[in-house]
Design a protein around this motif. Structure first.
Motif, PDB file in Angstrom:
ATOM      1  N   ALA A 123     -56.441  41.539  -3.897  1.00 31.22           N
ATOM      2  CA  ALA A 123     -57.471  41.217  -4.881  1.00 31.22           C
ATOM      3  C   ALA A 123     -58.275  42.461  -5.238  1.00 31.22           C
ATOM      4  N   SER A 124     -58.880  42.431  -6.414  1.00 31.77           N
ATOM      5  CA  SER A 124     -59.756  43.542  -6.798  1.00 31.77           C
ATOM      6  C   SER A 124     -60.924  43.613  -5.826  1.00 31.77           C
ATOM      7  N   ARG A 125     -61.546  44.753  -5.743  1.00 26.53           N
ATOM      8  CA  ARG A 125     -62.690  44.944  -4.846  1.00 26.53           C
ATOM      9  C   ARG A 125     -63.789  43.928  -5.169  1.00 26.53           C
ATOM     10  N   ARG A 126     -64.053  43.722  -6.455  1.00 21.92           N
ATOM     11  CA  ARG A 126     -65.091  42.777  -6.877  1.00 21.92           C
ATOM     12  C   ARG A 126     -64.754  41.363  -6.416  1.00 21.92           C
ATOM     13  N   ARG A 127     -63.540  40.924  -6.632  1.00 22.30           N
ATOM     14  CA  ARG A 127     -63.143  39.570  -6.216  1.00 22.30           C
ATOM     15  C   ARG A 127     -63.150  39.434  -4.699  1.00 22.30           C
ATOM     16  N   ALA A 128     -62.646  40.441  -4.002  1.00 21.59           N
ATOM     17  CA  ALA A 128     -62.619  40.397  -2.536  1.00 21.59           C
ATOM     18  C   ALA A 128     -64.038  40.361  -1.973  1.00 21.59           C
ATOM     19  N   ASP A 129     -64.908  41.201  -2.505  1.00 19.39           N
ATOM     20  CA  ASP A 129     -66.296  41.223  -2.032  1.00 19.39           C
ATOM     21  C   ASP A 129     -66.982  39.884  -2.272  1.00 19.39           C
ATOM     22  N   ALA A 130     -66.747  39.288  -3.438  1.00 22.72           N
ATOM     23  CA  ALA A 130     -67.359  37.996  -3.753  1.00 22.72           C
ATOM     24  C   ALA A 130     -66.838  36.913  -2.809  1.00 22.72           C
ATOM     25  N   TRP A 131     -65.537  36.917  -2.547  1.00 20.01           N
ATOM     26  CA  TRP A 131     -64.962  35.928  -1.641  1.00 20.01           C
ATOM     27  C   TRP A 131     -65.518  36.111  -0.230  1.00 20.01           C
ATOM     28  N   LEU A 132     -65.583  37.350   0.234  1.00 23.42           N
ATOM     29  CA  LEU A 132     -66.111  37.631   1.570  1.00 23.42           C
ATOM     30  C   LEU A 132     -67.580  37.243   1.685  1.00 23.42           C
ATOM     31  N   ALA A 133     -68.363  37.479   0.631  1.00 21.44           N
ATOM     32  CA  ALA A 133     -69.781  37.125   0.653  1.00 21.44           C
ATOM     33  C   ALA A 133     -69.959  35.608   0.788  1.00 21.44           C
ATOM     34  N   GLU A 134     -69.060  34.857   0.175  1.00 16.27           N
ATOM     35  CA  GLU A 134     -69.151  33.397   0.223  1.00 16.27           C
ATOM     36  C   GLU A 134     -68.529  32.806   1.485  1.00 16.27           C
ATOM     37  N   ASN A 135     -67.454  33.411   1.972  1.00 12.13           N
ATOM     38  CA  ASN A 135     -66.663  32.816   3.055  1.00 12.13           C
ATOM     39  C   ASN A 135     -66.726  33.559   4.376  1.00 12.13           C
ATOM     40  N   GLY A 136     -67.157  34.822   4.341  1.00  8.36           N
ATOM     41  CA  GLY A 136     -67.096  35.650   5.545  1.00  8.36           C
ATOM     42  C   GLY A 136     -65.659  36.095   5.778  1.00  8.36           C
ATOM     43  N   PRO A 137     -65.455  37.001   6.723  1.00  7.57           N
ATOM     44  CA  PRO A 137     -64.098  37.472   6.970  1.00  7.57           C
ATOM     45  C   PRO A 137     -63.226  36.361   7.545  1.00  7.57           C
ATOM     46  N   PRO A 138     -61.904  36.439   7.312  1.00  5.88           N
ATOM     47  CA  PRO A 138     -61.008  35.450   7.920  1.00  5.88           C
ATOM     48  C   PRO A 138     -61.208  35.449   9.438  1.00  5.88           C
ATOM     49  N   VAL A 139     -61.191  34.274   9.998  1.00  7.85           N
ATOM     50  CA  VAL A 139     -61.376  34.143  11.444  1.00  7.85           C
ATOM     51  C   VAL A 139     -60.086  34.561  12.133  1.00  7.85           C
ATOM     52  N   ASP A 140     -60.212  35.438  13.108  1.00 14.04           N
ATOM     53  CA  ASP A 140     -59.053  35.903  13.867  1.00 14.04           C
ATOM     54  C   ASP A 140     -58.544  34.750  14.708  1.00 14.04           C
ATOM     55  N   ALA A 141     -57.330  34.295  14.397  1.00 20.64           N
ATOM     56  CA  ALA A 141     -56.767  33.149  15.092  1.00 20.64           C
ATOM     57  C   ALA A 141     -56.049  33.526  16.385  1.00 20.64           C
ATOM     58  N   SER A 142     -55.967  34.802  16.685  1.00 18.72           N
ATOM     59  CA  SER A 142     -55.223  35.190  17.903  1.00 18.72           C
ATOM     60  C   SER A 142     -56.035  35.005  19.150  1.00 18.72           C
TER      61      SER A 142
END
Length: 142
Positions: A123-142
């Motif tokens: 994703a573009s930096r703008r889209r990735a930043d917006a998604w991260l701001a709303e959702n936080g980083p993906p939770v490490d499932a390991s």
């Protein structure tokens, strides 16, 4: 999210659930999930680089996921306890491969992280930043 084995249907649902996703289809109808015209998950057609080592039969269920870096790729494919792999065709390419028939070896949580990371990698930096701001980083499932 309840822990259960991942399925091919989950790959489709998780990829479609990410924002700004379009689905293209390859020449044989194989789905290719894109964000901003950049593929992040795609279902490969049978190719000679991914085949059964005994019979030589080409795998018809390989799914490619982008990863954030070669370090991320290495961590996934070097761990013999995971079903992730790569081939010489993908040397230097930030992606991992996984057979659909082996998805049940990972949890839905891990698949969710893999798909979200793939989307974030493309994703573009703008889209990735917006998604991260709303959702936080993906939770490490390991």
């Amino acid at each position: 999210m309840a822990s259960r084995p991942a399925t091919v249907d989950d790959v489709h649902a998780l990829a479609r659930a990410m924002p700004y996703v379009t689905v293209e289809h390859g020449p044989k109808g194989n789905p290719v999930y894109q964000v901003g015209r950049k593929s992040f998950v795609f279902f490969r057609t049978p190719r000679p680089d991914a085949a059964d080592p005994v019979t030589g039969e080409r795998y018809d269920d390989v799914i490619m996921f982008w990863v954030g870096s070669e370090v991320d790729k290495d961590a996934l494919v070097r761990d013999p306890s995971t079903p992730y792999f790569t081939t010489a065709h993908f040397d230097g390419h930030p992606s991992v491969l996984l057979r659909g028939s082996r998805l049940g070896e990972i949890s839905l949580e891990e698949l969710t992280e893999i798909v979200q990371d793939a989307w974030l990698a493309r994703a573009s930096r703008r889209r990735a930043d917006a998604w991260l701001a709303e959702n936080g980083p993906p939770v490490d499932a390991s």
